[in-house]
Design an enzyme around this catalytic site. Structure first.
Site, PDB file in Angstrom:
ATOM      1  N   THR B  14     -42.633 -18.738  38.459  1.00 32.45           N
ATOM      2  CA  THR B  14     -43.131 -19.864  38.250  1.00 32.45           C
ATOM      3  C   THR B  14     -42.413 -21.077  38.738  1.00 32.45           C
ATOM      4  O   THR B  14     -41.333 -21.564  38.057  1.00 32.45           O
ATOM      5  CB  THR B  14     -43.854 -20.051  36.661  1.00 32.45           C
ATOM      6  N   THR B  15     -42.969 -21.664  39.837  1.00 31.31           N
ATOM      7  CA  THR B  15     -42.357 -22.613  40.529  1.00 31.31           C
ATOM      8  C   THR B  15     -43.227 -23.935  40.614  1.00 31.31           C
ATOM      9  O   THR B  15     -42.979 -24.892  40.984  1.00 31.31           O
ATOM     10  CB  THR B  15     -41.509 -22.516  41.782  1.00 31.31           C
TER      11      THR B  15
END
Lengths: 248, 236
Positions: B14-15
């Site tokens: 998750t960026t």
């Protein structure tokens, strides 16, 4: 007796409800040389008698620092003690790394007890052959715990384990009501007096065979050095346990 | 078609956040610490969830709030509550202090950052322990800072001037609350992802208190808006 029928391994009960292997492990603790601990409202003191395997050898250390706020004194198999010592030190370091604060004492003793209990419930393992006196300070106060190979642990005001420890315990029973309010010096002198009760007739306490460690709310764990030990042992002659002061 | 990342063998990271919360403002006052957030979770630029509580009570004397991905906020609340619960099994009455939680969260955030799978949050841990006030800021990288006042998100840009002019570390609870309300008024005007309903929570010697949400007063009935002088049709 018929003991030998039920004492082969940890996973066999005796008809009387005993686990003989665990009991034998506790014998190993009783064979170790004496170590004792006592606490007041502010301090904990650990005193041990060190053994010398032969005249050529040094004396076996019996007290180990776990962290600034915690230390142990051992009686029994030193090799097993080292394993537990390493485990406790690692746990304290990990706790410090994660929370930036000291590992609560009772909790670490609980973990050691859990580890010890594991060894008493397996066919392929043997119990640890060592008893620990764990001295520590945490937000809950001043603590002294005893652990044993069975996986039980107890908190004490003062306790002695190892050979001839009953003599020291008898001393404690007479005087422990004073310990709560004792100063550090009085505590050390009480500890050494108790130790003196437990040595053989031809032995004497000196700065080589005695180990004293102290812990306090504002005092990180530290061993007394040789000079300090000499001074305290000298003070023993005139120490009156009841009044806790030096008599002339 | 198979979108299951485990089957494809690639791990998802998750960026970039999806549902996000706005600024958090936290101050110490003479009797404890106080934290304020708004109650909005945005779905990109859409004000999707307008009644969300973004302050959680972790233990008797610790509260936690954060700005950023809301699902990560929920996960962190679970992780911190786990620590508090596991303290019960030891039967020794010792519970983690607010600082313990702050450091734990810093270590957790740093670990996840190192795997390029961060908790997409700016975290604030606030508490009152043994007579000492505690405010900790842990950012998305695992940086750990303690301070007397903390702002996250856009509040760091718009609100520091208000805080430095109207707040000091020994002010009363009501004074601190007013400062936070003023800050959120300004944020509602200037930050597109802010909301005018806020929630305050404070921790003092008696423990944690999370208040009901409240609407900050904002003024929109300016003459310029009413008369719309700038919008007259220009004819040649």
């Amino acid at each position: 007796m018929l003991k030998h029928l039920y004492d082969t391994d940890c996973v066999t009960w005796s008809p009387q409800g005993k686990l003989f292997q665990v009991e034998y492990a506790m014998e190993a603790v009783k064979q170790g040389s004496i170590c004792l601990g006592l606490k007041s409202n502010e301090n904990v003191v650990l005193c041990s008698l060190k053994r010398q395997p032969s005249e050529l050898a040094g004396y076996q250390e019996k007290q180990f620092k776990i962290d600034d706020h915690m230390a142990i004194a051992i009686a029994g198999l030193t090799a097993d003690a080292r394993v537990l010592c390493k485990y406790m030190r690692t746990e304290c370091l990990e706790y410090k790394y994660t929370y930036e604060s000291h590992h609560p004492v009772g909790r670490l003793v609980f973990k050691v007890a859990e580890k010890s209990q594991h060894k008493t419930q397996s066919g392929a393992k043997r119990p640890y052959g060592v008893g620990l006196l764990v001295a520590g300070i945490d937000p809950n106060g001043v603590h002294l715990f005893e652990t044993c190979p069975s996986g039980n642990y107890y908190e004490y005001k003062c306790q002695a384990i190892g050979s001839r420890s009953q003599a020291a315990r008898t001393y404690f029973e007479s005087w422990f009501h004073l310990f709560e309010k004792s100063t550090l010096e009085q505590l050390i002198l009480h500890g050494l007096s108790a130790l003196k009760k437990a040595i053989m007739e031809d032995e004497e306490l000196n700065e080589r065979n005695v180990e004293v460690g102290i812990l306090g709310k504002n005092q990180k764990f530290v061993h007394l050095n040789a000079q300090e030990l000499k001074d305290y042992i000298a003070k023993l002659e005139t120490f009156n346990a009841n009044t806790q002061i030096q008599q002339e | 078609m198979i979108f299951n990342s485990e089957i494809s063998g690639q791990q998802q990271h998750t960026t970039s956040p999806v549902v996000t919360g706005g600024s958090v403002i936290a101050l110490v006052y003479n009797g404890g610490v106080i934290v304020g957030t708004d109650t909005l979770c945005s779905y990109g630029s859409m004000a999707a969830f307008k009644n969300v509580q973004k302050i959680a009570q972790i233990s008797k004397n610790t509260i936690y709030a954060s700005s950023g991905e809301y699902s990560d906020f929920q996960q962190v609340v679970k992780e911190l509550a786990k620590i508090d619960r596991s303290a019960l099994q030891y039967d020794d009455g010792v519970h983690p202090s607010p600082k313990d939680y702050g450091n734990f969260l810093a270590r957790l955030s740093y670990k996840k950052r190192c795997k390029i799978n961060p908790l997409y949050l700016q975290n604030v841990i606030a508490g009152f322990h043994n007579g000492e006030r505690y405010l900790g800021l842990i950012d998305i990288y695992g940086t750990y800072l303690e301070s007397n006042f903390i702002t996250t998100g856009f509040a760091s840009y718009f609100c520091k001037a208000i805080i430095s002019n109207y707040w000091n570390e020994n002010c009363t609870l009501d004074q601190a609350k007013q400062v936070i309300r003023e800050c959120f008024k300004v944020l509602f005007c200037r930050d597109c992802r802010a909301h005018d309903v806020i929630q305050l929570a404070y921790v003092d010697a008696q423990g944690a208190h999370i208040e009901e949400s409240e609407r900050v007063e904002t003024k929109w009935d300016f003459n310029g808006f009413k008369s719309r002088a700038n919008e007259k049709l220009h004819t040649q």
